[in-house]
Design a protein around this motif. Structure first.
Motif, PDB file in Angstrom:
ATOM      1  N   ASP A 154       3.268  -7.983   4.106  1.00 28.84           N
ATOM      2  CA  ASP A 154       4.498  -7.865   4.901  1.00 28.84           C
ATOM      3  C   ASP A 154       4.565  -9.024   5.894  1.00 28.84           C
ATOM      4  O   ASP A 154       4.955  -8.855   7.053  1.00 28.84           O
ATOM      5  CB  ASP A 154       4.503  -6.515   5.630  1.00 28.84           C
ATOM      6  CG  ASP A 154       5.877  -6.213   6.225  1.00 28.84           C
ATOM      7  OD1 ASP A 154       6.858  -6.885   5.848  1.00 28.84           O
ATOM      8  OD2 ASP A 154       5.947  -5.319   7.083  1.00 28.84           O
ATOM      9  N   ARG A 155       4.180 -10.208   5.428  1.00 28.43           N
ATOM     10  CA  ARG A 155       4.149 -11.389   6.283  1.00 28.43           C
ATOM     11  C   ARG A 155       5.576 -11.735   6.733  1.00 28.43           C
ATOM     12  O   ARG A 155       6.496 -11.815   5.934  1.00 28.43           O
ATOM     13  CB  ARG A 155       3.553 -12.556   5.524  1.00 28.43           C
ATOM     14  CG  ARG A 155       3.381 -13.802   6.375  1.00 28.43           C
ATOM     15  CD  ARG A 155       2.555 -14.836   5.634  1.00 28.43           C
ATOM     16  NE  ARG A 155       1.232 -14.277   5.284  1.00 28.43           N
ATOM     17  CZ  ARG A 155       0.192 -15.028   4.921  1.00 28.43           C
ATOM     18  NH1 ARG A 155       0.318 -16.334   4.881  1.00 28.43           N
ATOM     19  NH2 ARG A 155      -0.950 -14.467   4.589  1.00 28.43           N
ATOM     20  N   GLY A 156       5.703 -11.890   8.019  1.00 32.42           N
ATOM     21  CA  GLY A 156       7.008 -12.203   8.573  1.00 32.42           C
ATOM     22  C   GLY A 156       7.845 -10.982   8.866  1.00 32.42           C
ATOM     23  O   GLY A 156       8.985 -11.108   9.340  1.00 32.42           O
ATOM     24  N   GLY A 157       7.323  -9.783   8.576  1.00 32.29           N
ATOM     25  CA  GLY A 157       8.083  -8.572   8.827  1.00 32.29           C
ATOM     26  C   GLY A 157       8.134  -8.245  10.310  1.00 32.29           C
ATOM     27  O   GLY A 157       7.278  -8.658  11.100  1.00 32.29           O
TER      28      GLY A 157
ATOM     29  N   GLY B  77       6.773  -3.921   3.384  1.00 32.11           N
ATOM     30  CA  GLY B  77       6.681  -5.127   2.570  1.00 32.11           C
ATOM     31  C   GLY B  77       7.439  -4.983   1.267  1.00 32.11           C
ATOM     32  O   GLY B  77       8.294  -4.100   1.112  1.00 32.11           O
ATOM     33  N   PRO B  78       7.095  -5.813   0.286  1.00 33.48           N
ATOM     34  CA  PRO B  78       7.823  -5.789  -0.993  1.00 33.48           C
ATOM     35  C   PRO B  78       7.515  -4.555  -1.828  1.00 33.48           C
ATOM     36  O   PRO B  78       8.173  -4.340  -2.859  1.00 33.48           O
ATOM     37  CB  PRO B  78       7.364  -7.067  -1.687  1.00 33.48           C
ATOM     38  CG  PRO B  78       6.011  -7.342  -1.098  1.00 33.48           C
ATOM     39  CD  PRO B  78       6.080  -6.888   0.323  1.00 33.48           C
TER      40      PRO B  78
ATOM     41  N   ASN C  18       1.254   4.658  -3.121  1.00 34.60           N
ATOM     42  CA  ASN C  18       2.600   5.046  -3.530  1.00 34.60           C
ATOM     43  C   ASN C  18       3.611   4.030  -2.980  1.00 34.60           C
ATOM     44  O   ASN C  18       3.321   3.304  -2.018  1.00 34.60           O
ATOM     45  CB  ASN C  18       2.953   6.449  -3.004  1.00 34.60           C
ATOM     46  CG  ASN C  18       2.008   7.519  -3.529  1.00 34.60           C
ATOM     47  OD1 ASN C  18       1.935   7.748  -4.719  1.00 34.60           O
ATOM     48  ND2 ASN C  18       1.288   8.157  -2.614  1.00 34.60           N
ATOM     49  N   ARG C  19       4.760   4.012  -3.585  1.00 38.44           N
ATOM     50  CA  ARG C  19       5.855   3.211  -3.047  1.00 38.44           C
ATOM     51  C   ARG C  19       6.553   4.002  -1.951  1.00 38.44           C
ATOM     52  O   ARG C  19       6.822   5.194  -2.110  1.00 38.44           O
ATOM     53  CB  ARG C  19       6.838   2.836  -4.164  1.00 38.44           C
ATOM     54  CG  ARG C  19       6.264   1.791  -5.104  1.00 38.44           C
ATOM     55  CD  ARG C  19       7.227   1.421  -6.197  1.00 38.44           C
ATOM     56  NE  ARG C  19       7.427   2.534  -7.129  1.00 38.44           N
ATOM     57  CZ  ARG C  19       8.176   2.453  -8.213  1.00 38.44           C
ATOM     58  NH1 ARG C  19       8.818   1.325  -8.475  1.00 38.44           N
ATOM     59  NH2 ARG C  19       8.307   3.482  -9.012  1.00 38.44           N
TER      60      ARG C  19
ATOM     61  N   ALA D 130       5.177   0.100   1.091  1.00 38.99           N
ATOM     62  CA  ALA D 130       4.112   0.791   0.378  1.00 38.99           C
ATOM     63  C   ALA D 130       3.394   1.754   1.316  1.00 38.99           C
ATOM     64  O   ALA D 130       3.375   1.573   2.528  1.00 38.99           O
ATOM     65  CB  ALA D 130       3.117  -0.221  -0.204  1.00 38.99           C
ATOM     66  N   VAL D 131       2.804   2.786   0.695  1.00 35.60           N
ATOM     67  CA  VAL D 131       1.941   3.737   1.397  1.00 35.60           C
ATOM     68  C   VAL D 131       0.600   3.730   0.676  1.00 35.60           C
ATOM     69  O   VAL D 131       0.492   4.159  -0.482  1.00 35.60           O
ATOM     70  CB  VAL D 131       2.521   5.161   1.396  1.00 35.60           C
ATOM     71  CG1 VAL D 131       1.594   6.115   2.119  1.00 35.60           C
ATOM     72  CG2 VAL D 131       3.900   5.185   2.012  1.00 35.60           C
TER      73      VAL D 131
END
Length: 482
Positions: free
Chosen positions: A383-386, A417-418, A465-466, A472-473
């Motif tokens: 999650d870079r930049g989040g 993140g993605p 999980n998504r 993400a989790v």
């Protein structure tokens, strides 16, 4: 010699000898007590029968005027004094034999004195008297004397006496035969007990021999994947199953080590090759332009840092597989707070901690802290930049009605993140596995593997999980299977 000594000292021989020794001791004791009781009973019975015959004779001569002719063997009506194995001999007033016994009984001076006695019922007894080849006990009972009117001058005052003899040598012969049979029976029981003990010990130790052979086979061949064919619900069966599970765990551990070495060698080969290439360029560094030199030094620094990180993660993974760190009672919510403080300083991201329920457990704090840190660093990397905060959620079970805690503790790290592709969910915790869109990012693919090892070591399991709404989790449980 050593093989023979091992056979003599084997568990089977020990069982058989011990069983035979116990059986022999019990048999000898029971046989001795039984024989002693039987012999005592037979002797007492014989003495009682003889005493009864003598007593009946005494009563008869005291209450009736009897003469030696009354006890003659040809005189009817007096067989009462001639029971089985009893000999009767009648003496005259002078001690002479009027009616001899069969066999004839010896007459002593004491017997003559009794025969001449004017008092009826006087008795003298002789024990262990040898008569021919047999041994008797003899009782001489006086018949009493004549009245003064009936007695002639110079005649003995008594009418005579009756000798009653009982043979007891045949009783002793019977007891001796009983003793011999008892000894033979005891010997047969001891031999049978020894053979049965040998058979029983062989049956009991058969599975132990199989187990020992399997252990020797493992020690000789170093093959841990063998099956231990030991069954049963007793202690030997449980020992065999425990040994089989132990071999399975050792085989799995050996396989894990082998795969770790192979995977580590494969992953180390790439940065080492790159380092070797860049080092070879250093030989011509004077020929390179300044910009290329800067890029070369930067590449070397990056590769050295990645190699250092990879080695550190390999060490952490190996340490996570060991149980050397002692367990202690800790609060996973407090541990999450410490991880959040360190993560904020390293990444500059906002990290929030949420906790609910009972989050205390017996665990290894260093291992759990490493697993939580890996999850937070993984979230920060993807999650870079989040701008949304990274969340650590620690959820423990609630107390039941009886105050008993039921369930597991769940540790989750949530990011925006993605997310995770569907095909990557099943392999996310494999060693050195990196998703296609993550191969350009720094890392070795060992961080989540360490999380899985720590979770399994604490009786839990990892999960991924998504997250709804994106992201993400990823986390793990402690204290039970998810």
């Amino acid at each position: 010699m050593t093989r023979r000594r091992a056979q003599l000292s084997s568990l089977q021989t020990t069982f058989a000898v011990s069983f035979a020794a116990v059986a022999a001791g019990v048999t000898v004791l029971v046989g001795f007590l039984s024989y002693d009781a039987a012999a005592r009973l037979v002797r007492v019975d014989q003495q009682s029968a003889f005493a009864e015959v003598v007593g009946d004779l005494q009563d008869e001569v005291r209450h009736n005027t009897m003469t030696p002719q009354d006890f003659s063997s040809s005189e009817p009506g007096h067989d009462i004094v001639r029971p089985s194995r009893t000999d009767v001999q009648v003496l005259g007033a002078g001690g002479e034999i009027v009616d001899g016994g069969s066999p004839a009984l010896p007459v002593t001076a004491e017997d003559r004195r009794i025969a001449a006695s004017p008092v009826a019922g006087l008795t003298v007894q002789h024990k262990d008297v040898d008569v021919g080849q047999d041994v008797y006990r003899i009782a001489t009972v006086s018949l009493g004397g004549e009245s003064a009117r009936e007695q002639g001058p110079g005649q003995p005052a008594g009418r005579g006496a009756v000798q009653v003899a009982q043979e007891f040598s045949d009783t002793e012969d019977l007891l001796r035969e009983l003793q011999q049979r008892t000894i033979l029976m005891m010997a047969a029981v001891v031999i049978a007990a020894g053979l049965f003990g040998w058979w029983l010990a062989r049956r009991i130790t058969h599975r132990l021999r199989i187990l020992a052979a399997a252990a020797e086979d493992v020690a000789r061949t170093r093959r841990l994947g063998i099956q231990v064919p030991v069954t049963g619900a007793d202690e030997v069966g449980r020992l065999g199953r425990s040994f089989d599970r132990m071999l399975g765990r050792l085989a799995q551990s050996e396989e894990d080590q082998r795969r770790l070495v192979q995977d580590a060698g494969h992953e180390l080969r790439t940065p080492l090759t790159s380092l070797r290439t860049n080092i070879s360029l250093l030989r011509r560094i004077d020929e390179l332009p300044p910009a290329t030199r800067e890029d070369l030094v930067d590449d070397l620094a990056i590769e050295a840092r990645e190699l250092t990180d990879l080695v550190n993660e390999l060490v952490d993974l190996a340490a996570g597989q060991s149980d050397t760190e002692p367990k202690q009672r800790i609060d996973l919510a407090d541990l999450a707070d410490e991880v959040a403080v360190v993560a904020r300083r390293r990444t500059g991201r906002d990290v929030l901690v949420r906790a609910s329920g009972d989050t205390t457990a017996d665990a290894r704090p260093a291992a759990l802290q490493r697993a939580m840190s890996n999850l937070v660093e993984n979230a920060a990397k993807f999650d870079r930049g989040g701008t949304a905060p990274i969340e650590i959620a620690v959820t423990g079970p609630e107390q039941g009605r009886l105050g008993v805690r039921q369930g597991v503790i769940r540790v989750e790290v949530l990011d925006r993140g993605p997310g995770i592709a569907e095909g990557d969910l099943l392999r996310l915790f494999d060693r050195f596995y990196r998703a296609a869109d993550a191969r350009s990012l720094p890392g070795s693919g060992l961080g989540l593997s360490i999380v899985r090892e720590v979770a399994i070591a604490h009786g839990g399991a990892p999960f991924a999980n998504r997250r709804e709404g994106g992201g993400a989790v990823i986390g793990f449980t402690v204290g039970g299977q998810e």
